[in-house]
Design a protein around this motif. Structure first.
Motif, PDB file in Angstrom:
ATOM      1  N   PRO A  42       1.002  -1.226  -0.081  1.00  0.00           N
ATOM      2  CA  PRO A  42       0.038   0.195   0.014  1.00  0.00           C
ATOM      3  C   PRO A  42       0.868   1.290   0.011  1.00  0.00           C
ATOM      4  O   PRO A  42       1.861   1.245   0.675  1.00  0.00           O
ATOM      5  N   GLU A  43       0.262   2.404  -0.562  1.00  0.00           N
ATOM      6  CA  GLU A  43       0.907   3.623  -0.367  1.00  0.00           C
ATOM      7  C   GLU A  43       0.302   4.223   0.779  1.00  0.00           C
ATOM      8  O   GLU A  43      -0.724   4.187   0.959  1.00  0.00           O
ATOM      9  N   PRO A  44       1.058   4.692   1.699  1.00  0.00           N
ATOM     10  CA  PRO A  44       0.509   5.329   3.185  1.00  0.00           C
ATOM     11  C   PRO A  44      -0.245   6.658   2.871  1.00  0.00           C
ATOM     12  O   PRO A  44       0.505   7.486   3.349  1.00  0.00           O
ATOM     13  N   ASN A  45      -1.215   6.648   1.958  1.00  0.00           N
ATOM     14  CA  ASN A  45      -1.800   7.966   1.571  1.00  0.00           C
ATOM     15  C   ASN A  45      -3.269   7.921   1.962  1.00  0.00           C
ATOM     16  O   ASN A  45      -4.029   8.739   1.481  1.00  0.00           O
ATOM     17  N   GLY A  46      -3.941   7.009   2.750  1.00  0.00           N
ATOM     18  CA  GLY A  46      -5.069   6.805   3.283  1.00  0.00           C
ATOM     19  C   GLY A  46      -5.194   5.587   4.072  1.00  0.00           C
ATOM     20  O   GLY A  46      -4.208   4.806   4.076  1.00  0.00           O
ATOM     21  N   TYR A  47      -6.496   5.445   4.465  1.00  0.00           N
ATOM     22  CA  TYR A  47      -6.592   4.280   5.176  1.00  0.00           C
ATOM     23  C   TYR A  47      -7.113   3.024   4.184  1.00  0.00           C
ATOM     24  O   TYR A  47      -7.611   3.381   3.443  1.00  0.00           O
ATOM     25  N   ARG A  73       4.454  -4.070   2.571  1.00  0.00           N
ATOM     26  CA  ARG A  73       5.483  -3.129   2.259  1.00  0.00           C
ATOM     27  C   ARG A  73       5.018  -1.868   1.982  1.00  0.00           C
ATOM     28  O   ARG A  73       4.012  -1.775   1.239  1.00  0.00           O
ATOM     29  N   PHE A  74       5.443  -0.682   2.470  1.00  0.00           N
ATOM     30  CA  PHE A  74       4.986   0.526   2.129  1.00  0.00           C
ATOM     31  C   PHE A  74       5.507   1.150   1.046  1.00  0.00           C
ATOM     32  O   PHE A  74       6.694   1.153   0.847  1.00  0.00           O
ATOM     33  N   ASP A  75       4.967   1.474  -0.164  1.00  0.00           N
ATOM     34  CA  ASP A  75       5.128   2.032  -1.278  1.00  0.00           C
ATOM     35  C   ASP A  75       5.324   3.248  -1.060  1.00  0.00           C
ATOM     36  O   ASP A  75       4.424   4.279  -1.726  1.00  0.00           O
ATOM     37  N   ASP A  76       6.204   3.859  -0.422  1.00  0.00           N
ATOM     38  CA  ASP A  76       6.132   5.213   0.281  1.00  0.00           C
ATOM     39  C   ASP A  76       6.999   6.343  -0.606  1.00  0.00           C
ATOM     40  O   ASP A  76       8.103   6.596  -0.183  1.00  0.00           O
ATOM     41  N   THR A  77       6.941   6.266  -2.028  1.00  0.00           N
ATOM     42  CA  THR A  77       7.706   7.155  -2.720  1.00  0.00           C
ATOM     43  C   THR A  77       7.266   8.573  -2.982  1.00  0.00           C
ATOM     44  O   THR A  77       7.933   9.479  -3.527  1.00  0.00           O
ATOM     45  N   ASN A  78       6.097   9.088  -2.484  1.00  0.00           N
ATOM     46  CA  ASN A  78       5.630  10.616  -2.891  1.00  0.00           C
ATOM     47  C   ASN A  78       5.434  11.029  -1.406  1.00  0.00           C
ATOM     48  O   ASN A  78       4.130  10.983  -0.852  1.00  0.00           O
ATOM     49  N   PRO A  79       6.243  11.462  -0.737  1.00  0.00           N
ATOM     50  CA  PRO A  79       6.124  12.183   0.605  1.00  0.00           C
ATOM     51  C   PRO A  79       5.161  13.100   0.795  1.00  0.00           C
ATOM     52  O   PRO A  79       4.556  13.504   1.929  1.00  0.00           O
ATOM     53  N   VAL A  80       4.761  13.714  -0.203  1.00  0.00           N
ATOM     54  CA  VAL A  80       3.835  14.850  -0.505  1.00  0.00           C
ATOM     55  C   VAL A  80       2.378  14.461   0.138  1.00  0.00           C
ATOM     56  O   VAL A  80       1.514  15.026   0.961  1.00  0.00           O
ATOM     57  N   LYS A  81       2.105  13.084  -0.273  1.00  0.00           N
ATOM     58  CA  LYS A  81       0.800  12.687  -0.031  1.00  0.00           C
ATOM     59  C   LYS A  81       0.677  11.763   1.066  1.00  0.00           C
ATOM     60  O   LYS A  81      -0.486  11.392   1.623  1.00  0.00           O
ATOM     61  N   GLU A  82       1.931  11.267   1.616  1.00  0.00           N
ATOM     62  CA  GLU A  82       1.824  10.411   2.634  1.00  0.00           C
ATOM     63  C   GLU A  82       2.031  11.109   4.006  1.00  0.00           C
ATOM     64  O   GLU A  82       2.554  11.987   4.280  1.00  0.00           O
ATOM     65  N   ASP A  83       1.549  10.045   5.125  1.00  0.00           N
ATOM     66  CA  ASP A  83       1.734  10.430   6.347  1.00  0.00           C
ATOM     67  C   ASP A  83       1.827   9.168   7.332  1.00  0.00           C
ATOM     68  O   ASP A  83       1.250   7.954   7.089  1.00  0.00           O
ATOM     69  N   SER A 143      11.190   2.944   1.105  1.00  0.00           N
ATOM     70  CA  SER A 143      12.134   4.307   1.139  1.00  0.00           C
ATOM     71  C   SER A 143      13.302   3.489   1.974  1.00  0.00           C
ATOM     72  O   SER A 143      14.208   4.357   1.979  1.00  0.00           O
ATOM     73  N   ASP A 144      13.193   2.429   2.662  1.00  0.00           N
ATOM     74  CA  ASP A 144      14.495   2.047   3.229  1.00  0.00           C
ATOM     75  C   ASP A 144      15.466   1.598   2.091  1.00  0.00           C
ATOM     76  O   ASP A 144      16.623   1.376   2.407  1.00  0.00           O
ATOM     77  N   TYR A 145      14.943   1.654   0.802  1.00  0.00           N
ATOM     78  CA  TYR A 145      15.850   0.943  -0.256  1.00  0.00           C
ATOM     79  C   TYR A 145      16.178   2.198  -0.997  1.00  0.00           C
ATOM     80  O   TYR A 145      16.730   2.003  -2.010  1.00  0.00           O
ATOM     81  N   PHE A 146      15.891   3.340  -0.601  1.00  0.00           N
ATOM     82  CA  PHE A 146      16.250   4.450  -1.516  1.00  0.00           C
ATOM     83  C   PHE A 146      17.666   4.731  -1.973  1.00  0.00           C
ATOM     84  O   PHE A 146      18.012   5.118  -3.360  1.00  0.00           O
ATOM     85  N   GLU A 147      18.405   4.284  -1.105  1.00  0.00           N
ATOM     86  CA  GLU A 147      19.998   4.163  -1.520  1.00  0.00           C
ATOM     87  C   GLU A 147      20.125   3.295  -2.767  1.00  0.00           C
ATOM     88  O   GLU A 147      20.943   3.467  -3.573  1.00  0.00           O
ATOM     89  N   GLN A 148      19.842   1.991  -2.331  1.00  0.00           N
ATOM     90  CA  GLN A 148      19.968   1.052  -3.432  1.00  0.00           C
ATOM     91  C   GLN A 148      19.241   1.343  -4.607  1.00  0.00           C
ATOM     92  O   GLN A 148      19.752   1.365  -5.968  1.00  0.00           O
ATOM     93  N   ILE A 149      17.940   1.970  -4.837  1.00  0.00           N
ATOM     94  CA  ILE A 149      17.246   2.469  -5.923  1.00  0.00           C
ATOM     95  C   ILE A 149      18.162   3.387  -6.598  1.00  0.00           C
ATOM     96  O   ILE A 149      18.263   3.506  -7.756  1.00  0.00           O
ATOM     97  N   TYR A 150      18.744   4.467  -5.782  1.00  0.00           N
ATOM     98  CA  TYR A 150      19.400   5.618  -6.370  1.00  0.00           C
ATOM     99  C   TYR A 150      20.699   4.752  -7.142  1.00  0.00           C
ATOM    100  O   TYR A 150      20.973   5.023  -8.215  1.00  0.00           O
ATOM    101  N   GLY A 151      21.429   3.734  -6.384  1.00  0.00           N
ATOM    102  CA  GLY A 151      22.395   2.951  -7.149  1.00  0.00           C
ATOM    103  C   GLY A 151      22.104   2.537  -8.574  1.00  0.00           C
ATOM    104  O   GLY A 151      22.454   2.456  -9.547  1.00  0.00           O
ATOM    105  N   TYR A 152      20.947   1.804  -8.453  1.00  0.00           N
ATOM    106  CA  TYR A 152      20.154   1.388  -9.745  1.00  0.00           C
ATOM    107  C   TYR A 152      20.181   2.274 -10.930  1.00  0.00           C
ATOM    108  O   TYR A 152      20.312   2.166 -11.978  1.00  0.00           O
TER     109      TYR A 152
END
Ligand code: ATP
Ligand code: MG
Length: 597
Positions: A42-47, A73-83, A143-152
């Motif tokens: 889920p994206e954490p942008n709602g219930y 797993r939280f698909d939390d790539t859009n911090p603007v809408k997430e909480d 978001s815990d994988y941001f570093e690896q994703i950046y590497g890719y």
């Protein structure tokens, strides 16, 4: 076919079959993977709502049936809408929904499990974190994988498969073309690898403002699949992230982060809904382009659950919360998992429903009656029967002396193998529901009427002798005589009358708030015309001051009750407190909306 215990542990239900499970079974036969690994992302942008429950049960179900693993797993790539509020609610909801379901596995209690979901035998695999051993029961975060994703992303640049683009968001959109018209190459498409690496590093370092540059995949701007027209991989957003903190000012797009998160977690079957069908080519392109060691995850799509009289879209449910059409995400009228839980729907009933509707490739709307049936089936087996009067009218049994108490035995649950009973007090003054009395009865009215007789359930037959009215003509009490020879053990216990009604003693009962819920929308497809708010049911909530038999004063949050003839009820977990009980009607006894035969 494996067999699973249900909530009560009694009946066994065969494991479902469907096209996704068939694919997985084939792979198991082929021994294609060492272990089946799925995820719920889920994206954490709602219930979460009832549609998500289907995805949760499918993903966790497949893992469980194959001794595999499923990651929340939280698909939390859009911090603007997430909480983080959404992270917490989603974690709670998933644990509540699945915890009791995995009872046959190893001893494990998910950390932070919902109090009602505590299980002696949970399944550690469901929450095992490959990146952080020991973090059992903790959800995973893209978001815990941001570093690896950046590497890719850097790797894609090095392979000449990604470039930094300076087109504005509007121009990027215009250059993409349309489904019937090819797109155009960006003028920045042919930047050198060195320049791209330099610019991407500086994007990360925060040198450029929001929207100034993006990282894009170099694929094919004339592809009939719009998702392959040099899709964005990264954009600049100078905002902090609810989980990753303020470490980043560039964020990967969902499509890029999703397939790589799946890869990093060793997901074998990435199961999602049909709208992602067109994204699959990009999912595969990304993994193939990086030439990653096998095995790669694969995406499979199924049709969303749509339910009659219900909205299943976080975005639209958010509107109802924001404009206060409901009292919050967990308002018991909401189709959110937290709303359903608060209303008293057992997790087992929700699982039974979302599993029972099956998994297909065809969009359809499931009749809400199917859901309600699943809930009634579950509660019929487990709910204790009690007497309650929602809209009381006083009845005086003139031949019972004041202070006299006649005990009656009432059955707790006739569905039990050996039903038990409890004592009820029949006293001079009792309450009945005002709906069970008619001064001017319609034809074939078998409830109480002037001069008429009914049986008070578990007690005796009574006859209505007289109405007492106040100066405005309102009935204030009904004066009746009780035929005490028709009580259990009495000589005329078998005497028959056409109507049996529920009642409570006026002196041995408690006064309590009861909330009666109805469907939130008045039409089966509230959003068919795009104006779902116009179809809100103005009578979706009625609050009454009811009279309940005294034993209900000791009700606990985990208990479910059938108030006889009225429906299934449970304590409201939020508004009930010691000394103040609030009951919610979970569901009526039968479908009040069904066409009259
Ligand atoms: P919404 O449209 O309500 O915002 P979403 O698809 O954007 O839903 P996500 O957080 O991305 O919400 O969903 C997590 C997972 O749940 C995804 O895999 C998605 O496919 C699945 N899902 C969402 N809605 C439904 C539904 N109605 N039926 C079955 N699965 C669903
Ligand atoms: Mg989504």
């Amino acid at each position: 076919m494996s067999v699973e215990p249900n909530a009560s542990g009694a009946a066994a239900t065969p494991a479902p079959t469907d096209f996704v499970r068939d694919i997985v079974a084939q792979h198991v036969t082929e021994k294609r993977y060492a272990k089946i690994v799925t995820r719920f992302p889920p994206e954490p942008n709602g219930y979460l709502h009832i549609g998500h429950a289907k995805s949760i049960c499918l993903n966790f179900g497949i893992a469980r049936e194959n001794n595999g693993q499923c990651n929340l797993r939280f698909d939390d790539t859009n911090p603007v809408k997430e909480d983080v509020e959404y992270v917490d609610s989603i974690t709670t909801d998933v644990q509540w929904l699945i915890a009791g379901w995995a009872d046959h596995c190893l001893g494990f209690k998910p950390k932070g499990a919902h109090p009602e979901a505590v299980t002696s035998n949970g399944r550690p695999d469901f929450f095992r974190a490959p990146v952080a051993p020991g973090a059992n029961a903790e959800p995973f975060f893209a978001s815990d994988y941001f570093e690896q994703i950046y590497g890719y992303a850097v790797e894609l640049i090095k392979r000449g498969k990604a470039y930094v683009c300076d087109l504005s968001p509007e121009d990027t959109e215009a250059y993409r073309g349309a489904p019937d018209r090819p797109g155009k190459d960006s003028p920045f498409r042919h930047r050198s690898v060195a320049e791209n690496l330099d610019l991407f590093t500086r994007m990360r370092a925060g040198e450029f403002p929001d929207g100034a540059r993006t990282l894009r995949a170099k694929i094919d701007n004339s592809s009939p699949n719009m998702w392959l027209r040099d899709p964005l991989l990264y954009r600049i957003r100078h905002v902090a992230h609810h989980h990753a903190g303020d470490k980043w000012c560039i964020y990967p797009l969902y499509d890029f982060a999703h397939c790589l998160s799946d890869y990093l977690e060793g997901i074998t079957h990435s199961i999602c809904t049909l709208e992602f069908d067109a994204h699959r080519a990009l999912y595969d392109w990304t993994l193939e382009s990086l030439d990653l060691p096998r095995s790669l995850p694969h995406q499979y799509e199924f049709a969303k659950l749509n339910l009659g009289y219900t909205i299943v879209s976080k975005r639209k449910l958010l509107q109802l919360v924001q404009d206060k059409s409901v009292a919050g995400w967990d308002d018991p009228r909401m189709p959110t998992i937290s709303g359903l839980r608060r209303r008293g729907i057992p997790a087992s009933a929700l699982r039974r429903f979302v599993t029972g509707v099956g998994v297909t490739k065809f969009d359809s709307v499931t009749d809400v009656a199917v859901f309600e049936h699943a809930v009634r089936e579950e509660l019929n087996a487990s709910a204790q029967r009690r007497l309650a009067v929602l809209k009381p009218i006083k009845l005086v049994l003139t031949n019972i002396a004041p202070g006299e108490v006649l005990e009656c035995d009432a059955t707790n649950n006739p569905q039990d193998e050996t039903p038990t009973t409890r004592k009820l007090a029949l006293t001079r003054e009792v309450f009945i529901d005002c709906d069970d009395f008619a001064e001017v009865p319609p034809p074939k009215y078998f409830r109480l009427k002037p001069g008429g007789e009914v049986r008070l359930k578990y007690a005796c037959i009574i006859k209505c002798d007289e109405l007492v009215k106040d100066s405005s003509g309102q009935i204030t009490e009904l004066r009746c005589t009780a035929d005490l020879t028709t009580r259990a053990g009495g000589p005329n216990v078998d005497r028959k009358v056409k109507g049996t009604i529920h009642w409570v003693s006026a002196t041995q009962s408690i006064e309590t708030e009861v909330r009666l819920y109805d469907r939130l929308f008045t039409v089966p497809e509230p959003d068919a015309d795009g104006e779902f708010k116009k179809h809100l049911n103005p009578r979706s909530l009625e609050v009454v001051t009811a009279r309940l038999e005294t034993s209900l004063g000791a009700a606990t949050l985990a208990e479910r009750f059938q108030f006889e003839r009225l429906g299934y009820f449970a304590l409201d977990p939020k508004d009930s407190a010691p000394g103040r009980l609030v009951f919610n009607r979970t569901i009526t006894l039968k479908d009040a909306w069904a066409p009259k035969k």
